[in-house]
Design an enzyme around this catalytic site. Structure first.
Site, PDB file in Angstrom:
ATOM      1  N   LYS A  86       0.842  -1.206   0.000  1.00  6.92           N
ATOM      2  CA  LYS A  86       0.000   0.000   0.000  1.00  6.92           C
ATOM      3  C   LYS A  86       0.874   1.252   0.000  1.00  6.92           C
ATOM      4  O   LYS A  86       0.628   2.200  -0.758  1.00  6.92           O
ATOM      5  CB  LYS A  86      -0.951  -0.021   1.212  1.00  6.92           C
ATOM      6  N   GLN A 134      -5.073  -1.877   9.500  1.00  6.08           N
ATOM      7  CA  GLN A 134      -4.872  -3.162   8.837  1.00  6.08           C
ATOM      8  C   GLN A 134      -5.451  -4.285   9.701  1.00  6.08           C
ATOM      9  O   GLN A 134      -5.166  -4.379  10.892  1.00  6.08           O
ATOM     10  CB  GLN A 134      -3.367  -3.388   8.583  1.00  6.08           C
ATOM     11  N   ASP A 174     -11.409   2.279   4.014  1.00  5.26           N
ATOM     12  CA  ASP A 174     -11.740   0.881   3.733  1.00  5.26           C
ATOM     13  C   ASP A 174     -13.228   0.676   3.462  1.00  5.26           C
ATOM     14  O   ASP A 174     -13.652  -0.416   3.082  1.00  5.26           O
ATOM     15  CB  ASP A 174     -11.382   0.026   4.959  1.00  5.26           C
TER      16      ASP A 174
HETATM   17  N1  GUN Z   1      -6.722  -7.203   5.669  1.00  6.74           N
HETATM   18  C1  GUN Z   1      -6.890  -7.902   4.527  1.00  6.74           C
HETATM   19  N2  GUN Z   1      -7.503  -7.148   3.594  1.00  6.74           N
HETATM   20  C2  GUN Z   1      -7.729  -5.949   4.157  1.00  6.74           C
HETATM   21  C3  GUN Z   1      -8.335  -4.748   3.696  1.00  6.74           C
HETATM   22  O1  GUN Z   1      -8.814  -4.617   2.565  1.00  6.74           O
HETATM   23  N3  GUN Z   1      -8.373  -3.724   4.592  1.00  6.74           N
HETATM   24  C4  GUN Z   1      -7.868  -3.828   5.840  1.00  6.74           C
HETATM   25  N4  GUN Z   1      -7.958  -2.772   6.654  1.00  6.74           N
HETATM   26  N5  GUN Z   1      -7.314  -4.929   6.307  1.00  6.74           N
HETATM   27  C5  GUN Z   1      -7.249  -5.982   5.455  1.00  6.74           C
END
Ligand code: GUN
Length: 297
Positions: free
Chosen positions: A56, A100, A123
């Site tokens: 990211k 996350q 998200d």
């Molecule tokens: N863990 C796995 N995929 C994601 C996601 O799309 N967002 C977040 N915050 N955590 C994740």
């Protein structure tokens, strides 16, 4: 058996197109003195989460956007984390905040998500935004489900009238993609079956799918017995399996046994290089959207 070669849905190249489509908006925002910014919170040292967060960070850097990662120790307490989110909610340079997931077990995931300002929910998983999504009102959409819709769109696959079977009922994938696919909207209007760990006779249900979406995190569970001839198969699974021959000692495989189903499908996403890159592209899209919203009066 389908006579045509299957379409390999290339998430990498589609994610590039999605990101390119955001450039004019980003340039417009920058001219107004706004660089879309994302705060990422990573608690603990889960190695898969660390690698997702690094991806990211790199993607934001490549798009010349602002991101900052807050790495917190495994033993971080709920009040400490909530205090950080409160502070980030107040900081103008962050238009989006992402925690996350999963967080360590001593932390309450729902309470954490509730702390995020819904106007900064990169998200799209705050209950306010999920509620708006269910009502069909504009909202930042959860990144992976939104990415799946974009894969279908750029591949010329319209879910309208099709039977979509989804395996997995998680808050960030299964529940929202089921909802989006049956909504009365572009890339919706499908008939949806949502399967999960208690579903009986999973292969028979999956065989009815025009669009089969697997998000269960079980390596290679889905073989040709689950797949109808001519189906579109979307593999959300990113599973680490031991591989002593691989540089890192593991390799990534999907929920779908790609080689076993490839001669049956009309279209399929590979792992890696399918859904994964789209999740990041939609995170960028959400951050840009939230930055735009933040300066609208
Ligand atoms: N863990 C796995 N995929 C994601 C996601 O799309 N967002 C977040 N915050 N955590 C994740």
């Amino acid at each position: 058996m389908p006579s045509k070669q299957p379409l390999i849905i290339d998430g990498k190249s589609i994610s590039v197109k999605v990101k390119e489509s955001l450039v004019p908006t980003i340039q417009k925002l920058k001219k107004q003195g706004v660089t879309p910014g994302l705060a990422v919170i990573l608690v603990g040292d889960d190695s898969a989460s660390q690698s997702y967060v690094r991806m990211k960070e790199k993607a934001f850097e490549a798009m010349e956007l602002f991101s900052e990662t807050f790495r917190l120790p495994e033993m971080t307490t709920q009040p400490e984390l909530e205090q950080l989110i409160d502070e980030l909610n107040r900081e103008d340079r962050f238009h989006g905040i992402l925690v996350q997931l999963p967080v360590p077990e001593n932390l309450n995931e729902l309470k954490i998500i509730l702390k995020i300002d819904p106007g900064k929910d990169a998200d799209g998983i705050h209950p306010v935004n999920l509620g708006r999504m269910v009502l069909g009102v504009e909202a930042p959409l959860p990144c992976t489900p939104h990415g799946i819709l974009m894969l279908l769109k750029y591949s010329g696959i319209d879910p309208k009238g099709k039977h979509a079977v989804i395996i997995g009922r998680s808050n960030i994938v299964g529940k929202p993609i089921a909802n989006l696919l049956w909504q009365k909207r572009a890339l919706g209007n499908a008939t949806v079956t949502l399967c999960h760990s208690r579903t009986k006779n999973l292969p028979a249900l999956c065989q009815q799918a025009d669009i089969l979406i697997s998000a269960i995190g079980q390596p290679h569970l889905i073989d040709r017995n689950y797949v109808k001839d001519g189906a579109v198969v979307i593999d959300v699974g990113i599973n680490r399996v031991d591989d002593p021959a691989a540089r890192r000692g593991y390799r990534l495989v999907g929920d779908v046994n790609y080689m076993d189903v490839i001669d049956k499908v009309a279209a399929i996403t590979p792992v890696p290089g399918g859904v994964g890159p789209m999740t990041i592209a939609m995170l960028i899209s959400n951050t840009v959207y939230l930055a735009e919203k933040s300066i609208q009066t």
